[in-house]
Design an enzyme around this catalytic site. Structure first.
Site, short mmCIF file in Angstrom:
data_model
loop_
_atom_site.label_atom_id
_atom_site.label_comp_id
_atom_site.label_asym_id
_atom_site.label_seq_id
_atom_site.Cartn_x
_atom_site.Cartn_y
_atom_site.Cartn_z
N LYS A 144 9.05 -17.05 -10.58
CA LYS A 144 8.30 -15.91 -11.13
C LYS A 144 7.12 -16.43 -11.97
O LYS A 144 7.32 -17.29 -12.84
CB LYS A 144 9.25 -15.07 -11.99
CG LYS A 144 8.61 -13.84 -12.54
CD LYS A 144 9.60 -13.05 -13.38
CE LYS A 144 8.86 -11.97 -14.13
NZ LYS A 144 9.54 -11.54 -15.34
N ASP A 177 -4.38 -6.60 5.33
CA ASP A 177 -5.46 -7.40 5.92
C ASP A 177 -5.45 -8.80 5.31
O ASP A 177 -5.89 -9.75 5.94
CB ASP A 177 -6.81 -6.73 5.66
CG ASP A 177 -6.96 -5.45 6.47
OD1 ASP A 177 -6.51 -5.44 7.63
OD2 ASP A 177 -7.49 -4.45 5.94
N ASN A 209 0.85 -1.20 0.00
CA ASN A 209 0.00 0.00 0.00
C ASN A 209 0.88 1.24 0.00
O ASN A 209 2.10 1.14 -0.03
CB ASN A 209 -0.95 -0.03 1.21
CG ASN A 209 -0.16 -0.08 2.51
OD1 ASN A 209 0.54 0.86 2.87
ND2 ASN A 209 -0.25 -1.21 3.21
N ASP A 223 -3.89 -10.25 12.66
CA ASP A 223 -4.31 -8.94 13.16
C ASP A 223 -3.42 -8.59 14.37
O ASP A 223 -3.65 -9.06 15.48
CB ASP A 223 -5.79 -9.00 13.56
CG ASP A 223 -6.30 -7.65 14.08
OD1 ASP A 223 -5.47 -6.77 14.38
OD2 ASP A 223 -7.52 -7.49 14.18
N ILE A 224 -2.42 -7.77 14.13
CA ILE A 224 -1.43 -7.46 15.18
C ILE A 224 -2.09 -6.69 16.32
O ILE A 224 -1.98 -7.03 17.50
CB ILE A 224 -0.26 -6.63 14.59
CG1 ILE A 224 0.37 -7.40 13.43
CG2 ILE A 224 0.77 -6.32 15.67
CD1 ILE A 224 1.34 -6.57 12.61
N PHE A 280 -4.64 2.99 14.85
CA PHE A 280 -4.97 4.03 13.88
C PHE A 280 -6.11 3.50 13.01
O PHE A 280 -6.19 2.28 12.80
CB PHE A 280 -3.75 4.35 12.99
CG PHE A 280 -2.92 5.50 13.48
CD1 PHE A 280 -2.24 5.41 14.68
CD2 PHE A 280 -2.82 6.67 12.74
CE1 PHE A 280 -1.48 6.48 15.15
CE2 PHE A 280 -2.06 7.75 13.20
CZ PHE A 280 -1.40 7.65 14.40
O1 PMT Z 1 2.85 6.10 6.49
P1 PMT Z 1 2.27 7.42 6.01
O2 PMT Z 1 2.46 7.64 4.53
O3 PMT Z 1 2.75 8.57 6.84
O4 PMT Z 1 0.67 7.33 6.21
C1 PMT Z 1 0.16 7.26 7.52
C2 PMT Z 1 -1.03 6.29 7.61
C3 PMT Z 1 -2.19 6.81 6.78
C4 PMT Z 1 -0.62 4.90 7.12
C5 PMT Z 1 -1.41 6.21 9.14
O5 PMT Z 1 -1.77 7.47 9.60
C6 PMT Z 1 -2.53 5.23 9.37
O6 PMT Z 1 -3.71 5.52 9.23
N1 PMT Z 1 -2.17 3.97 9.73
C7 PMT Z 1 -3.12 2.85 9.88
C8 PMT Z 1 -3.41 2.28 8.52
C9 PMT Z 1 -4.34 1.09 8.59
O7 PMT Z 1 -3.94 0.01 8.28
O8 PMT Z 1 -5.55 1.37 9.06
P2 PMT Z 1 -6.73 0.27 9.24
O9 PMT Z 1 -7.92 1.08 9.56
O10 PMT Z 1 -6.78 -0.62 8.05
O11 PMT Z 1 -6.24 -0.60 10.46
C10 PMT Z 1 -6.65 -0.35 11.80
C11 PMT Z 1 -5.55 -0.65 12.77
O12 PMT Z 1 -5.29 -2.06 12.76
C12 PMT Z 1 -4.21 0.02 12.50
O13 PMT Z 1 -3.68 0.44 13.75
C13 PMT Z 1 -3.34 -1.08 11.91
O14 PMT Z 1 -1.96 -0.91 12.25
C14 PMT Z 1 -3.92 -2.31 12.61
N2 PMT Z 1 -3.79 -3.57 11.84
C15 PMT Z 1 -4.43 -3.70 10.64
C16 PMT Z 1 -4.34 -4.90 9.96
C17 PMT Z 1 -3.59 -5.96 10.52
N3 PMT Z 1 -3.45 -7.11 9.87
N4 PMT Z 1 -2.98 -5.79 11.70
C18 PMT Z 1 -3.07 -4.63 12.38
O15 PMT Z 1 -2.50 -4.49 13.45
#
Ligand code: PMT
Length: 412
Positions: free
Chosen positions: A290, A280, A211, A307-308, A325
């Site tokens: 390849k 995800d 991403n 999911d961390i 976040f």
């Molecule tokens: O890196 P930059 O270019 O500065 O951009 C910053 C950002 C937009 C990436 C940052 O501000 C941000 O929003 N980070 C979270 C991105 C994200 O994956 O959001 P989400 O809504 O999909 O996930 C929710 C939370 O679950 C996040 O804290 C993520 O770290 C966590 N997660 C998600 C999937 C997963 N498999 N494991 C996780 O821990």
């Protein structure tokens, strides 16, 4: 009770065009209650007069190392001891080079060597000078010695070019500096684990799913937590950013690697902040060779990545204060609140993404939600927002811990 005395800021002004913004910077610092003593290099006096800065600061401006009358009133050593922080704005490439060499050939460099308080620099120069290997090396050396580098911002430059090298705006500098003085030590003695950047999920030996995350938000949060006195472990996906000085940085690639590295760093952690854009889904199988362009259509089966954040929030033993976040393209608050409650987080930081927002840019805009609380941190540069966020995390975590009968969890 005695009210605390005003913060004392020693403002060093060096010879760059951005020096014309320093009267406004002095005004912004004084508006916020600080006392400001200006020290100018000889070059700076070509851009702005000492009289102007004397008028706005209310104090005679110092510039010479050999000025007997000024030294008689307050010697350069007393000046170095008087300040709570030294801010050099604008800091030219030449000044950064002289500071990194430890020169003491004018009043400002001498003060910087003699002082024991934090030194902050706000670089301002042409974008090519900022990108030059010599400047990069000088900045890295200064950061490794604890000098905080504020900015520079990207944009149109006085020389007509566009790029990184603009001094941060006075209001932002004033808030960063005074906020740092206020918040300094708010996380002292705590261990903070932070994830940042994207993950890469391999399809075959040369391709992956990823991403747009640049890591800028997470790295800014790591630097702000460090500045607040925390011991910081930063687990980062692949990014093109230097590791923040004084932060333990662990590089990973996939969601599974990030999961393992974060959990390995967790013992003893007080706070976890999930800034990373973790996949995800990942390909169910990784091709060992390849994939050839033979079929007209190609289908890749995806399975859930670990999911961390959810796994940390669900910990029974040694659960830290958990901050997630939420990156949302629509219904920002509603979706973020669902994540806060669904994953049983202590706090969620929502940012609007898509249409060029948040991902891979310098600025962001954050809305923070927690059990019983909501704060809009507004818009601004990622370092500025990271400082505000760390201050908020410190105070909400403190309040949760002080609440009668409170468990670490912020269950709703
Ligand atoms: O890196 P930059 O270019 O500065 O951009 C910053 C950002 C937009 C990436 C940052 O501000 C941000 O929003 N980070 C979270 C991105 C994200 O994956 O959001 P989400 O809504 O999909 O996930 C929710 C939370 O679950 C996040 O804290 C993520 O770290 C966590 N997660 C998600 C999937 C997963 N498999 N494991 C996780 O821990």
């Amino acid at each position: 009770m005695n009210s605390p005395r005003p913060a004392r800021i020693l403002l060093g002004v060096t010879g760059g065009i951005a020096a014309y913004k320093t009267p406004d910077l002095v005004r912004r610092l004084r508006e916020r209650g600080a006392e400001v003593q200006v020290v100018m290099t000889r070059g700076a006096t070509n851009f702005i007069t000492p009289l102007t800065l004397q008028a706005v600061s209310g104090r005679p401006v110092r510039s010479g190392l050999w000025d007997e009358s000024a030294e008689g009133a307050m010697s350069h050593i007393e000046l170095a001891r008087w300040a709570d922080a030294v801010l050099v704005a604008p800091a030219t490439a030449d000044f950064l080079a002289r500071l990194s060499c430890g020169n003491a050939d004018d009043l400002l460099t001498t003060l910087c060597l003699a002082t024991e308080v934090p030194i902050l620099v706000a670089p301002a120069m042409n974008r090519a000078m900022w990108a030059h290997a010599a400047t990069r090396a000088n900045v890295a050396l200064l950061e490794s010695r604890g000098v905080a580098v504020l900015g520079p911002a990207a944009g149109e430059q006085a020389c007509g070019e566009t790029g990184e090298g603009r001094m941060l705006e006075p209001a932002e500098l004033a808030e960063l500096l005074l906020g740092r003085l206020r918040r300094e030590r708010s996380l002292a003695g705590l261990k903070v684990v932070i994830s940042a950047g994207p993950t890469r999920e391999r399809i075959d030996p040369v391709r992956f799913i990823s991403n747009r995350s640049s890591g800028k938000m997470g790295y800014a949060v790591a630097a702000a937590a460090r500045d607040a006195g925390a011991r910081v472990v930063l687990v980062s996906g692949p990014v093109a950013l230097p590791a923040p000085a004084g932060v333990e940085c662990i590089g990973v690639e996939s969601a599974e690697q990030m999961y393992a590295a974060v959990h390995a760093a967790l013992p003893g952690a007080d706070i976890y902040i999930g800034t990373a854009a973790v996949a995800d889904y990942r390909p169910a199988a990784v091709a060992t060779q390849k994939i050839k362009k033979t079929a007209e259509n190609l289908r890749i089966d995806l399975v859930r990545a670990p999911d961390i954040l959810g796994s940390i929030a669900a910990l029974r033993d040694g659960r830290p204060f958990v901050v997630g976040f939420a990156a949302e393209t629509e219904k920002l608050e509603e979706h973020a609140r669902q994540k806060l409650l669904g994953k049983r987080l202590d706090m969620i930081v929502a940012n609007q993404v898509g249409d060029g927002l948040a991902f891979d840019c310098e600025d962001n805009s954050l809305l923070v939600l927690w059990n019983g609380g909501r704060e809009d941190l507004g818009a601004g540069s990622k370092p500025l927002l990271a400082e505000r966020l760390i201050g908020l995390i410190a105070s909400v975590r403190g309040a949760v811990r002080r609440a009668p009968g409170a468990a670490a969890s912020g269950e709703a």
